[in-house]
Design an enzyme around this catalytic site. Structure first.
Site, short mmCIF file in Angstrom:
data_model
loop_
_atom_site.label_atom_id
_atom_site.label_comp_id
_atom_site.label_asym_id
_atom_site.label_seq_id
_atom_site.Cartn_x
_atom_site.Cartn_y
_atom_site.Cartn_z
N CYS A 63 0.91 -1.19 0.05
CA CYS A 63 0.16 0.24 0.05
C CYS A 63 0.84 1.31 -0.07
CB CYS A 63 -0.96 0.02 1.37
SG CYS A 63 -1.76 1.51 1.44
N PRO A 64 0.57 2.22 -0.75
CA PRO A 64 -0.50 2.30 -1.72
C PRO A 64 0.13 1.92 -3.26
CG PRO A 64 0.41 4.50 -1.45
CD PRO A 64 1.41 3.54 -0.88
#
Lengths: 81, 137
Positions: A19-20
């Protein structure tokens, strides 16, 4: 109801990205695509199955499917604008 | 147009910079403008000859925290500088160095990584922040 699987124009394999990262890769892919193209993103990040559909909604694209595979999720989206 | 989100980066350890980079990328993904204001040790970490170094972790991490952070990095997690580059590619991300901190550390803009867009004072930072939230990290 019989549902025909949409033809995926491009698959982005973001497995192993944290993430991200998968969302960043999807956004890049969407930008490089034409309206109407269908993209599939593969992600092993657990947040993606929540975050990516929310982003798709906010960005005005069309979520086609979220499917859990073996150790990752596949999210299919149509570029709508 | 959404109000910008305004992050003041003060801490220069890799964990806090990583968290700030992820918050920046998420806001940029939603099309929200992001202003980053670099002060003190965070600014020091953006020196071009230091940005790739190990900047340590916040003291509360301890050896166990260090091991977790190292494991994620070994598994291929993008570093904070790379995450910020990706966020800037999305657009709407502006990174400014605090002019007082520049004087404090004795550095010029030429010493900073190209991620940094410019140098400004705290008044300009607040004016750019408008009515958007201000977060101190």
């Amino acid at each position: 109801m019989l549902q025909t699987a949409p033809t995926v124009n491009r698959t982005i394999d973001a497995r192993g990205s944290f993430c991200p990262g998968p969302l960043m890769e999807l956004i890049r892919g969407i930008r490089e695509s034409q309206v109407g193209d269908v993209l599939a993103i593969l992600s092993s990040d657990k947040g993606s199955r929540i975050d990516i559909p929310r982003w798709i909604e906010k960005a005005g694209h069309r979520l086609i499917a979220v499917q859990t595979r073996d150790g990752y999720d596949e999210i299919v989206v149509e570029k709508a604008r | 147009m959404d109000e910008p989100i305004n992050l003041i980066l003060f801490s220069g350890t890799d964990d806090k910079l990583q968290a700030a980079a992820v918050l920046t990328a998420g806001a940029a993904a939603l099309g929200r403008p992001v202003n980053l204001f670099l002060q003190y040790w965070a600014l020091d970490a953006f020196r071009s000859e230091r940005i790739g170094r190990d900047h340590g972790l916040a003291p509360e991490s301890g050896p166990e925290g260090r091991a977790h952070v190292d494991a994620l990095r070994t598994a291929g997690q993008a570093g904070w500088a790379e995450t910020l580059r990706q966020a800037k590619d999305l657009g709407g991300v502006d990174i400014q160095a605090c002019s007082l901190s520049m004087d404090l550390l004795g550095i010029e803009q030429a010493d900073l990584d190209p991620l940094v867009d410019g140098v400004e004072g705290v008044t300009a930072f607040y004016l750019n922040a408008g009515a958007g939230q201000v977060v101190f990290i």
